[in-house]
Structures are given as structure tokens and as C-alpha cells.
Design a protein around this motif. Sequence first.
Motif, PDB file in Angstrom:
ATOM      1  N   VAL A 139       7.535  40.196  36.547  1.00 38.27           N
ATOM      2  CA  VAL A 139       6.381  39.820  35.722  1.00 38.27           C
ATOM      3  C   VAL A 139       5.139  39.873  36.611  1.00 38.27           C
ATOM      4  CG1 VAL A 139       5.329  38.069  34.247  1.00 38.27           C
ATOM      5  CG2 VAL A 139       7.815  38.327  34.274  1.00 38.27           C
ATOM      6  N   CYS A 190       1.259  42.566  37.141  1.00 35.90           N
ATOM      7  CA  CYS A 190       0.490  43.623  36.490  1.00 35.90           C
ATOM      8  C   CYS A 190      -0.739  43.991  37.310  1.00 35.90           C
ATOM      9  CB  CYS A 190       0.056  43.174  35.093  1.00 35.90           C
ATOM     10  SG  CYS A 190      -1.065  41.761  35.098  1.00 35.90           S
ATOM     11  N   SER A 208      -4.842  44.573  36.754  1.00 38.26           N
ATOM     12  CA  SER A 208      -5.900  44.220  35.805  1.00 38.26           C
ATOM     13  C   SER A 208      -7.222  44.839  36.241  1.00 38.26           C
ATOM     14  CB  SER A 208      -6.042  42.695  35.713  1.00 38.26           C
ATOM     15  OG  SER A 208      -7.101  42.344  34.850  1.00 38.26           O
ATOM     16  N   VAL A 238      -4.970  46.350  31.277  1.00 37.74           N
ATOM     17  CA  VAL A 238      -3.944  45.600  31.997  1.00 37.74           C
ATOM     18  C   VAL A 238      -2.666  46.429  31.916  1.00 37.74           C
ATOM     19  CG1 VAL A 238      -2.536  43.514  32.090  1.00 37.74           C
ATOM     20  CG2 VAL A 238      -4.989  43.342  31.569  1.00 37.74           C
ATOM     21  N   ASP A 275       1.338  46.882  32.999  1.00 42.29           N
ATOM     22  CA  ASP A 275       2.590  46.280  33.461  1.00 42.29           C
ATOM     23  C   ASP A 275       3.484  47.414  33.953  1.00 42.29           C
ATOM     24  OD1 ASP A 275       5.139  45.276  33.738  1.00 42.29           O
ATOM     25  OD2 ASP A 275       5.163  44.192  31.832  1.00 42.29           O
ATOM     26  N   LEU A 309      -1.412  39.099  32.359  1.00 44.98           N
ATOM     27  CA  LEU A 309      -0.380  39.515  31.407  1.00 44.98           C
ATOM     28  C   LEU A 309      -0.193  38.460  30.316  1.00 44.98           C
ATOM     29  CD1 LEU A 309       1.304  42.065  31.211  1.00 44.98           C
ATOM     30  CD2 LEU A 309       3.070  40.947  32.604  1.00 44.98           C
ATOM     31  N   ASP A 310      -0.290  37.178  30.692  1.00 40.90           N
ATOM     32  CA  ASP A 310      -0.189  36.107  29.695  1.00 40.90           C
ATOM     33  C   ASP A 310      -1.258  36.269  28.615  1.00 40.90           C
ATOM     34  OD1 ASP A 310       1.839  35.014  31.226  1.00 40.90           O
ATOM     35  OD2 ASP A 310       0.551  33.544  32.208  1.00 40.90           O
ATOM     36  N   CYS A 337      -2.690  39.012  27.674  1.00 38.13           N
ATOM     37  CA  CYS A 337      -2.301  40.155  26.827  1.00 38.13           C
ATOM     38  C   CYS A 337      -1.211  39.762  25.844  1.00 38.13           C
ATOM     39  CB  CYS A 337      -1.839  41.321  27.692  1.00 38.13           C
ATOM     40  SG  CYS A 337      -3.169  42.087  28.640  1.00 38.13           S
ATOM     41  N   TYR A 338      -0.338  38.868  26.259  1.00 32.99           N
ATOM     42  CA  TYR A 338       0.725  38.409  25.367  1.00 32.99           C
ATOM     43  C   TYR A 338       0.156  37.578  24.216  1.00 32.99           C
ATOM     44  CZ  TYR A 338       4.387  40.029  28.586  1.00 32.99           C
ATOM     45  OH  TYR A 338       5.221  40.789  29.363  1.00 32.99           O
ATOM     46  N   GLY A 391      -8.162  40.558  30.338  1.00 31.11           N
ATOM     47  CA  GLY A 391      -7.394  39.896  29.294  1.00 31.11           C
ATOM     48  C   GLY A 391      -8.257  39.230  28.243  1.00 31.11           C
TER      49      GLY A 391
END
Length: 315
Positions: A103, A105, A107, A121, A123, A195-196, A198-199, A221
Amino acid sequence: MSQSLHPMLNIAVKAARTAGAIINRASLDLDILKVNTKSPNDFVTEVDQNAEAAIIETLLTAYPGHGILAEESGREHGSKHSDFVWIIDPLDGTTNFIHGFPVYCVSIALSFRGKVEQAVVYDPTRNDLFMASRGRGAYLNDKRLRVSKRTRLSDSLIGTGFPFRKGDNFQRYMKMFETVMPECAGLRRPGAAALDLCYVAAGYLDGFFETGLSPWDIAAGSLIITEAGGLVGNFTGESDFMNQREIVAGSPKIYGQLVQLLSPFTRVINDDEPAAAPTPAPTADAAPAARKPIRLRKKPVEEAPAAPTGDDAPF
């Protein structure tokens, strides 16, 4: 969207994929990785530095007059006075990467006169590319992103990040944790804030909050979320969160409920108000006024307005 990327976003995608290839190669042989410690629990590897160098070279080859703000090298590259500034985190989630926990990425964001206009972003472990141009929506690969439709915090999955640097206020975070945890369906801490966010844009998480983050953690993000219909702000719901080291994000209804819970913990104090220690969050029986002890100065970030058009448009 892949057929009509903005030229500057296209360059950012190229830079992110180049960095991702460097990261993926290094992930195959973590045993020989050289790791330095910036401070306790805050690591930088040669991969961070190599990925950042590749990103900067790609961006400045295309746009030599632009400025750079990067995690490992700060502002030492690029133009110091450009209206265009690339905000770069070459490897968000370094601690995860060092341990082989997949986990992390890359950015990359481009701001124009202080407002983020382009965002990528990437991954590299999943080959997932999140991207957005202001006014043109947010995408995961070729799929349009929308924040979740959940309206109740009690049904929601919320992302967060734990304090880990020396000097972070862990007790303050534990009070936040105790406040939010019973109010939601679950709390997750994956370990890569970019990444959070983006989630949240993709609807995998309904909301997110964290303290201690820097602009390169959240610049890309935050645009991806607003272009997916979400809101981003500080703990009191104000829009000037980029340099305040606290962030709340979510679908509009969940964002509002998180702000109510987190506003007592803000570190952002109005100039005309005395500084005070955070107060515990009110109970469910408390009067509504007790939930909003801090006066709002600005509105939260709304859904992104349409991009400027014509000869005056910078993008």
C-alpha cells in the motif's frame, strides 16, 4: 478520459508511471534497499530519491519554467517564482514499502497560483491510476469516479492515519479515535494518505481524517475527491487546509458529520481567539451548539467549478 488528457496532466501521468517503474523494480529486492532515517519512524530510501529525481526530470524537461515542491528536495529544483508549482510525493507510504506491505503510491499535483488544477496518484502495485483535471471530473484508469452515496456515519467506513513522528500528539489522536470509532461502521489505517484520499473519491472509504500531513501528501488527492463530488477541509470545515496539517474529507453528508465530531480537536485557532487545549467531543445528548465550538471562517471546498475557457484559461 485517456483520449483527451490535458497536456500537463499527460506529463504528470508519464512522470508517475516512470517513478512507479522504479519503485516496482526496487520492490523485487528489498533486502538490498538502503534506508535512512529522517527522524524516528520517518524513513527515506534511495527509491524515494530516485523516483523523485525521475519525476522532476520528466516535469522540468516538459515545463522548464515551472516550480517544484517535493518531499525529499523541497524547492531546490525548478523556478522559485513561477505561478505553476508541481507538488510531488515520490513514494507515499515508505514504511509500508520497506516492509513489502503493498500500500503505497506516487502523488503528483500541479497548482496554479495556489490552486490545484491537475492531479495524479499512481498505485504501482495494482497499476491503478487516479487522476483529475479541475472541472473535468476524476477517474480511476478510464472509469469516472464518484464518492459514496452513504448518508449515515454509522454505516460508513472511515480512513485515518496514526501519528508516528516524534513530537506528534498521540494523546490528542487517541481522543479523536475514541470519538470517531463508536460512531462509524469501521476505521481503517492503510498507511498512505494520498491513496486513502483516492479511496474516498472512489467510494471505497466514505470519509477520511488525519493530522500532521504535508502539502505533498494531500494536494493531488484533494482535487481528485472534489472532482468526484466530495468535500475536503480542515477540522472546522474551512477550505484552507493545505498547510494546516489537519484534513477531513468525505462524501458531503459524511464530511459534515465528521467535522461535527472533529472540530473540537482543531489546531487552527482564529487570531482573535485565545489558544485552548482541545475539548473532548460532546456526547449524543449534548446540545447542538456544543458540537460547534469554533466559529467558521470560510466555506468548505465545494465541488469544483467549471474550468475557465477561452484565451484567459491557464489550462
